[in-house]
Write a protein that holds these residues in place. Structure first.
Motif, PDB file in Angstrom:
ATOM      1  N   ASN A  58       0.812  -1.216   0.000  1.00 62.36           N
ATOM      2  CA  ASN A  58       0.000   0.000   0.000  1.00 62.36           C
ATOM      3  C   ASN A  58       0.849   1.271   0.000  1.00 62.36           C
ATOM      4  OD1 ASN A  58       0.976  -0.027   2.593  1.00 62.36           O
ATOM      5  ND2 ASN A  58      -1.010  -0.390   3.582  1.00 62.36           N
ATOM      6  N   ASP A  59       2.154   1.134   0.200  1.00 59.58           N
ATOM      7  CA  ASP A  59       3.067   2.271   0.084  1.00 59.58           C
ATOM      8  C   ASP A  59       4.489   1.734  -0.052  1.00 59.58           C
ATOM      9  OD1 ASP A  59       4.456   2.035   2.730  1.00 59.58           O
ATOM     10  OD2 ASP A  59       2.459   2.497   3.508  1.00 59.58           O
ATOM     11  N   ARG A  60       5.429   2.626  -0.321  1.00 62.02           N
ATOM     12  CA  ARG A  60       6.838   2.241  -0.436  1.00 62.02           C
ATOM     13  C   ARG A  60       7.698   3.087   0.501  1.00 62.02           C
ATOM     14  NH1 ARG A  60       7.248  -1.027  -5.099  1.00 62.02           N
ATOM     15  NH2 ARG A  60       9.478  -1.150  -4.694  1.00 62.02           N
ATOM     16  N   GLU A  61       7.170   3.338   1.699  1.00 65.02           N
ATOM     17  CA  GLU A  61       7.883   4.181   2.659  1.00 65.02           C
ATOM     18  C   GLU A  61       9.170   3.538   3.159  1.00 65.02           C
ATOM     19  OE1 GLU A  61       5.173   5.037   5.761  1.00 65.02           O
ATOM     20  OE2 GLU A  61       3.904   6.379   4.566  1.00 65.02           O
ATOM     21  N   ALA A  71      11.406   2.046  -9.119  1.00 68.66           N
ATOM     22  CA  ALA A  71      10.288   1.104  -9.190  1.00 68.66           C
ATOM     23  C   ALA A  71       9.102   1.722  -9.913  1.00 68.66           C
ATOM     24  CB  ALA A  71       9.884   0.662  -7.785  1.00 68.66           C
ATOM     25  N   ASN A  72       8.781   2.967  -9.584  1.00 66.63           N
ATOM     26  CA  ASN A  72       7.670   3.644 -10.257  1.00 66.63           C
ATOM     27  C   ASN A  72       7.953   3.812 -11.746  1.00 66.63           C
ATOM     28  OD1 ASN A  72       6.179   3.925  -7.884  1.00 66.63           O
ATOM     29  ND2 ASN A  72       7.135   5.877  -7.366  1.00 66.63           N
ATOM     30  N   LEU A  73       9.204   4.133 -12.082  1.00 63.68           N
ATOM     31  CA  LEU A  73       9.582   4.269 -13.483  1.00 63.68           C
ATOM     32  C   LEU A  73       9.452   2.933 -14.214  1.00 63.68           C
ATOM     33  CD1 LEU A  73      10.794   5.930 -15.815  1.00 63.68           C
ATOM     34  CD2 LEU A  73      13.068   5.327 -14.945  1.00 63.68           C
ATOM     35  N   ASN A  88       3.478  -2.482  -7.818  1.00 56.49           N
ATOM     36  CA  ASN A  88       3.811  -2.673  -6.396  1.00 56.49           C
ATOM     37  C   ASN A  88       3.533  -4.096  -5.912  1.00 56.49           C
ATOM     38  OD1 ASN A  88       4.681   0.036  -5.989  1.00 56.49           O
ATOM     39  ND2 ASN A  88       2.553   0.683  -5.787  1.00 56.49           N
ATOM     40  N   HIS A  89       3.495  -5.036  -6.836  1.00 52.16           N
ATOM     41  CA  HIS A  89       3.380  -6.446  -6.476  1.00 52.16           C
ATOM     42  C   HIS A  89       4.682  -7.142  -6.846  1.00 52.16           C
ATOM     43  CE1 HIS A  89       2.180 -10.631  -6.380  1.00 52.16           C
ATOM     44  NE2 HIS A  89       2.473 -10.748  -7.660  1.00 52.16           N
ATOM     45  N   ALA A  90       5.234  -7.883  -5.908  1.00 61.07           N
ATOM     46  CA  ALA A  90       6.484  -8.603  -6.183  1.00 61.07           C
ATOM     47  C   ALA A  90       6.170 -10.079  -6.386  1.00 61.07           C
ATOM     48  CB  ALA A  90       7.479  -8.386  -5.049  1.00 61.07           C
ATOM     49  N   ASP A  91       6.434 -10.896  -5.378  1.00 62.38           N
ATOM     50  CA  ASP A  91       6.178 -12.335  -5.509  1.00 62.38           C
ATOM     51  C   ASP A  91       5.401 -12.872  -4.318  1.00 62.38           C
ATOM     52  OD1 ASP A  91       7.579 -13.214  -8.045  1.00 62.38           O
ATOM     53  OD2 ASP A  91       9.199 -12.166  -7.040  1.00 62.38           O
ATOM     54  N   PHE A  92       4.641 -12.008  -3.663  1.00 64.18           N
ATOM     55  CA  PHE A  92       3.768 -12.411  -2.562  1.00 64.18           C
ATOM     56  C   PHE A  92       2.371 -12.605  -3.140  1.00 64.18           C
ATOM     57  CE2 PHE A  92       1.721 -10.973   1.673  1.00 64.18           C
ATOM     58  CZ  PHE A  92       1.531 -12.298   2.039  1.00 64.18           C
ATOM     59  N   PHE A 128      -4.082  -5.657  -0.042  1.00 61.65           N
ATOM     60  CA  PHE A 128      -3.090  -4.617   0.243  1.00 61.65           C
ATOM     61  C   PHE A 128      -2.532  -4.802   1.656  1.00 61.65           C
ATOM     62  CE2 PHE A 128      -5.746  -2.918  -3.089  1.00 61.65           C
ATOM     63  CZ  PHE A 128      -4.833  -2.316  -3.943  1.00 61.65           C
ATOM     64  N   TYR A 129      -1.251  -4.550   1.801  1.00 59.59           N
ATOM     65  CA  TYR A 129      -0.593  -4.708   3.088  1.00 59.59           C
ATOM     66  C   TYR A 129       0.549  -3.708   3.194  1.00 59.59           C
ATOM     67  CZ  TYR A 129       3.179  -6.998   0.533  1.00 59.59           C
ATOM     68  OH  TYR A 129       4.223  -7.255  -0.341  1.00 59.59           O
ATOM     69  N   LYS A 130       1.000  -3.491   4.403  1.00 61.93           N
ATOM     70  CA  LYS A 130       2.135  -2.590   4.644  1.00 61.93           C
ATOM     71  C   LYS A 130       3.402  -3.415   4.724  1.00 61.93           C
ATOM     72  CE  LYS A 130       3.796   1.109   7.670  1.00 61.93           C
ATOM     73  NZ  LYS A 130       3.898   2.077   6.559  1.00 61.93           N
ATOM     74  N   ARG A 131       4.362  -3.096   3.897  1.00 61.75           N
ATOM     75  CA  ARG A 131       5.626  -3.818   3.894  1.00 61.75           C
ATOM     76  C   ARG A 131       6.510  -3.318   5.027  1.00 61.75           C
ATOM     77  NH1 ARG A 131       8.654  -6.986   0.351  1.00 61.75           N
ATOM     78  NH2 ARG A 131      10.896  -6.639   0.346  1.00 61.75           N
ATOM     79  N   ARG A 132       7.038  -4.257   5.780  1.00 67.47           N
ATOM     80  CA  ARG A 132       7.849  -3.915   6.940  1.00 67.47           C
ATOM     81  C   ARG A 132       9.287  -3.595   6.539  1.00 67.47           C
ATOM     82  NH1 ARG A 132       6.002  -9.160  10.558  1.00 67.47           N
ATOM     83  NH2 ARG A 132       3.777  -8.653  10.707  1.00 67.47           N
ATOM     84  N   ALA A 133       9.970  -2.876   7.406  1.00 65.32           N
ATOM     85  CA  ALA A 133      11.404  -2.634   7.207  1.00 65.32           C
ATOM     86  C   ALA A 133      12.165  -3.907   7.553  1.00 65.32           C
ATOM     87  CB  ALA A 133      11.865  -1.486   8.089  1.00 65.32           C
ATOM     88  N   ARG A 134      13.307  -4.101   6.910  1.00 56.85           N
ATOM     89  CA  ARG A 134      14.120  -5.290   7.181  1.00 56.85           C
ATOM     90  C   ARG A 134      14.651  -5.240   8.612  1.00 56.85           C
ATOM     91  NH1 ARG A 134      16.914  -9.132   4.360  1.00 56.85           N
ATOM     92  NH2 ARG A 134      16.060  -8.348   2.418  1.00 56.85           N
ATOM     93  N   GLN A 135      14.433  -6.353   9.336  1.00 57.04           N
ATOM     94  CA  GLN A 135      14.843  -6.417  10.737  1.00 57.04           C
ATOM     95  C   GLN A 135      16.269  -6.936  10.903  1.00 57.04           C
ATOM     96  OE1 GLN A 135      12.954  -5.242  13.267  1.00 57.04           O
ATOM     97  NE2 GLN A 135      11.553  -4.563  11.652  1.00 57.04           N
ATOM     98  N   ALA A 136      16.710  -7.807  10.007  1.00 58.83           N
ATOM     99  CA  ALA A 136      18.045  -8.397  10.154  1.00 58.83           C
ATOM    100  C   ALA A 136      18.570  -8.799   8.791  1.00 58.83           C
ATOM    101  CB  ALA A 136      17.993  -9.617  11.071  1.00 58.83           C
TER     102      ALA A 136
END
Length: 258
Positions: A58-61, A71-73, A88-92, A128-136
């Motif tokens: 739902n966003d690319r924050e 990505a938008n380009l 904004n869809h990858a492989d999920f 739609f979902y919010k993508r999390r920041a990488r934790q590790a």
């Protein structure tokens, strides 16, 4: 796998193995930046009658400015080239067994699943979902791999780059005709250098003709390109001559079993 065969081939291998027993298959990246809780909503959409459920951010924050802009380009460029992909869809995603069966019949080796799945058809929706920041850890998908994947997507699904050569060739021929007219005007007014007009016209004209010829050859190569992929001419969703598939009954406990 015995070695690293690449991201798309790894997904293909997993789906091939799961297709033996599974009624539905969900693919998700191992870093879990995609929200696993969205799988419950995907299963709900499947029980509502959808064969393919795309997980869409739902966003690319969480992305850097460069990655967000590139990505938008990329999505805009693919749309202009006539490639049907979900922004904004990858492989999920969730895939029904019968859709997966048809997808696995595509024999091509340069895989771009984001473009291949819409080709199969069947009913689809988005979650739609919010993508999390990488934790590790660090991303195993650096810039050069993303560029290679984008290039595979463009060259596997669009003939526009080949056909643009012909357009450029005709443009050069047109410019050579303009130079002929310009040269005649300069000659009539006595403002020409000996040999300049013939040299410039011949360069533009021959360059344009060469590009047109290359473009025509490219058209035939494009047809060979389609033939060697051996993609199915059509895919049947519902066969009216067979017993209809019973409607899906939503299991009230499905969320607790996911």
């Amino acid at each position: 796998l015995s070695r690293n065969y690449g991201h798309q081939n790894a997904l293909w291998a997993g789906m091939t193995a799961a297709s033996v027993d599974a009624d539905i298959v969900v693919t998700i990246d191992a870093d879990l930046q995609d929200d696993p809780n969205s799988i419950i909503e995907m299963v709900g959409a499947y029980h509502a009658g959808y064969d393919v459920v795309y997980g869409v951010r739902n966003d690319r924050e969480s992305d850097t400015f460069f990655k967000r802009a590139s990505a938008n380009l990329f999505y805009k460029l693919m749309n202009k080239l006539g490639v049907n992909i979900i922004p904004n869809h990858a492989d999920f995603r969730l895939i029904d067994r019968r859709v997966l069966k048809q997808l696995l019949q595509f024999p091509e080796r340069n895989l771009f699943l984001r473009g291949m799945l819409p080709l199969v058809g069947f009913s689809s929706t988005k979650v739609f979902y919010k993508r999390r920041a990488r934790q590790a850890g660090k991303s195993k998908y650096p810039l050069h791999k993303m560029l290679l994947l984008a290039w595979d997507g463009i060259t596997s699904f669009s003939e526009v780059p080949i056909r643009s050569i012909i357009v450029f060739g005709f443009l050069l021929v047109f410019l050579s005709a303009f130079y002929v007219l310009y040269g005649l005007i300069r000659w009539a007014t006595g403002h020409t250098e000996t040999g300049w007009t013939s040299l410039m016209v011949s360069i533009w004209l021959l360059g344009g003709i060469q590009l047109i010829v290359i473009g025509i050859v490219g058209e035939y190569i494009g047809k060979i390109f389609k033939e060697v992929k051996r993609r199915p001419r059509f895919i049947i969703q519902d066969d009216l001559y067979t017993k209809p598939k019973p409607p899906r009954i939503k299991n009230s406990d499905s969320s607790s079993n996911v």
